[in-house]
Write an enzyme that holds these catalytic residues in place. Structure first.
Site, short mmCIF file in Angstrom:
data_model
loop_
_atom_site.label_atom_id
_atom_site.label_comp_id
_atom_site.label_asym_id
_atom_site.label_seq_id
_atom_site.Cartn_x
_atom_site.Cartn_y
_atom_site.Cartn_z
CD GLU A 94 64.82 7.23 18.50
OE1 GLU A 94 65.54 7.12 19.24
OE2 GLU A 94 64.84 6.05 18.17
CG HIS A 309 48.25 2.90 18.84
ND1 HIS A 309 47.65 2.30 17.34
CD2 HIS A 309 47.84 3.23 19.90
CE1 HIS A 309 46.44 3.43 18.40
NE2 HIS A 309 46.65 3.61 19.44
CB SER A 310 50.70 5.52 19.99
OG SER A 310 51.04 5.16 22.16
#
Length: 418
Positions: A94, A309-310
Site C-alpha cells: 500500500e 509479480h511486483s
C-alpha cells in the site's frame, strides 16, 4: 537414467548379452549398455515426480513417521514469521501504491517455502536469494526497521540507498545482497559452496530461485559446476506457477525443475511448498547430506504466487480471480499451519487477534520511523566500490558537487543527510 526407466517399463525386451568386458560400451561420456533396437527416449516415460508432503490442507499429519516433532516454540516462530511477513507485505504494498516508495514485491502464498527452509538451516549457512525470500531474513530475526530502511533507502539502509526496494542483504545474517538480474546468484552460490568445501567449513550454501529463472543459462551452468565439483549446496526452486506473466505451461515441456536434477547428477526432490513441515524436512535432510557427502541437492517447492509479480505487474491480465482465490482461501501455507496449531492446542482465536494487532503495530512503528529519516548523503554514490577512488570517479563526484552548487534549489536536498 531415462534409458533404464524405459527398459524397466518393457520387461519383455531382451538386452544383448556380452561375453567379455571388451563387448561392453567403453565410452567415457556415459554409463550405459548397448541395445540392438532403434528407439528414442520419450520425454514422459514415467508419471510426474511425486510431491512430498507431511500435512494435508487441514493441517493434519498424514504419516506420523514423517512428523518432524518440532517443539511448540519453534512452530510458533514459524507461524509468527510468516504472518509478520504477510503484514509487512500488505503495508509496504500500500505504501508503494500511495507513492511513498518506488517499488515492491509481495511474498503472498510463498511464506512456507521461506521459513520452512530457513528453520532447517544453521544460522551461519550462506543464503543467496533471488528477490522473493524476505521470509528467510524474517526468520533470522532481521529487524523490521532494516526492512523498512532498505525499501525507503534512508540513512539506516545497510546498502546506503543504492539499491531498489526489496534488494535486501545482511552480512551478519549471512544473506548475500539481492541483485536484480535473474539467476546470476546461481553460479555465484556454487562458487561460494566450492570455497566452503575447500575450507572444510562444515557449512552449506542455499540458493533460491524461481522456476522462470531456471530457464536462464546461468542455472544450467550452476547445476553442472555444482555436480562436477561436488559442492555442498542446496538449489531451492520456488515453482510458483508464473514467471511474471508466463505460466509454466509456456516455460517448459518437461516435468518441472526437479526432473532436471538427475540429468546433471544431482539428488532431487519435489515438495509441497505450502506445507511448512515438508519444506523443513526436505531442507534439513538435504543440508545434512550436502555437508556430510559434499554433493549438491535440488529441492523443487511447488507453491503459488498469490500476489502480482511486483507493483509493476497486473496479474489480472493473464489469470482469473477465481484461480487466485482458490489458493488464497483453500491452500494457503499460513492457514494450513494455523490449523495445525489449533489442533495441537497451541493457539486460539484470542491469541490470533492479539498477534495480528501486535504485529501490525510493530510494522507501523518501523514504517513511520523509516519515513521520518533522511536519505543518505549523495556523496555515498561514489564510495565503497574502490579502496582508493580512481580519477574518473573523482571527476564525476566533483561534477555533481558543482551541479548541485549551481542548481541545488531544484532538488529536494533538505531530505538528504548533510
Amino acid at each position: 537414467m531415462s534409458l533404464n526407466l524405459s527398459l524397466a517399463q518393457h520387461p519383455h525386451r531382451q538386452q544383448q548379452q556380452f561375453s567379455s568386458l571388451d563387448d561392453k560400451p567403453q565410452f567415457p561420456g556415459a554409463s550405459a549398455e548397448f541395445i540392438d533396437k532403434l528407439e528414442f527416449i520419450q520425454p514422459n516415460v514415467i508419471s510426474g515426480i511425486p510431491i512430498y508432503r507431511v500435512m494435508d490442507r487441514q493441517g493434519q499429519i498424514i504419516n506420523p513417521s514423517e512428523d518432524p516433532h518440532l517443539p511448540k516454540e519453534k512452530v510458533l516462530k514459524l507461524y509468527k514469521s510468516m504472518t509478520l511477513l504477510n503484514t509487512m507485505d500488505r503495508i509496504l504494498y500500500e505504501s508503494q501504491r500511495q507513492g511513498r516508495i518506488s517499488f515492491y514485491m509481495t511474498n503472498y502464498g510463498e511464506e512456507g517455502t521461506h521459513v520452512g527452509s530457513a528453520a532447517a538451516l544453521d544460522n551461519t549457512d550462506l543464503v543467496f536469494g533471488q528477490y522473493r525470500e524476505a521470509g528467510v531474513l524474517m526468520y533470522r530475526d532481521y529487524p523490521l526497521e532494516l526492512f523498512m530502511a532498505q525499501c525507503y533507502g534512508n540513512i539506516s539502509d545497510l546498502g546506503k540507498g543504492r539499491q531498489m526496494p526489496v534488494h535486501y542483504g545482511c552480512k551478519e545474517r549471512h544473506f548475500v545482497t539481492i541483485s536484480s538480474p535473474l539467476a546470476t546468484q546461481i553460479p555465484q552460490a556454487v562458487g561460494a559452496a566450492y570455497a566452503a568445501k575447500r575450507a572444510n567449513a562444515n557449512r552449506v550454501v542455499i540458493c533460491y530461485f524461481g522456476e522462470g529463472a531456471a530457464s536462464e543459462g546461468d542455472a544450467h551452468a550452476g547445476f553442472n559446476f555444482a555436480a562436477t565439483l561436488e559442492c555442498p549446496i542446496i538449489f531451492f526452486c520456488r515453482n510458483n506457477g508464473y514467471a511474471i506473466s508466463t505460466p509454466t505451461s509456456e516455460q517448459y515441456r518437461g516435468d518441472g525443475i526437479a526432473a532436471r536434477g538427475p540429468g546433471y547428477g544431482i539428488m532431487s526432490i519435489r515438495v509441497d511448498g505450502n506445507d511448512v513441515f515438508a519444506v523443513y524436512n526436505a531442507t534439513k535432510e538435504a543440508r545434512r547430506r550436502a555437508v556430510a557427502e559434499n554433493q549438491p541437492f535440488l529441492i523443487e517447492a511447488m507453491t503459488y504466487r498469490i500476489g502480482h509479480h511486483s507493483t509493476s505487474d497486473d496479474s489480472s491480465a493473464y489469470r482469473s480471480v477465481d484461480e487466485v482465490n482458490y489458493w488464497d482461501k483453500q491452500d494457503h501455507p499460513i492457514s494450513r499451519l494455523r490449523h495445525y496449531l489449533l489442533s495441537q492446542g497451541w493457539w486460539d482465536e484470542e491469541q490470533e487477534k492479539a498477534w495480528r494487532k501486535q504485529s501490525r503495530k510493530k510494522v507501523m512503528e518501523a514504517f513511520e520511523q523509516a519515513e521520518r529519516k533522511p536519505k543518505p548523503n549523495p556523496n555515498l554514490l561514489f564510495s565503497d566500490v574502490y579502496q582508493e577512488m580512481p580519477a574518473q570517479l573523482r571527476k564525476q563526484q566533483e561534477s555533481l558537487a558543482r551541479h548541485l552548487q549551481t542548481y541545488g534549489e531544484h532538488y529536494p536536498l533538505e531530505h538528504f543527510d548533510k
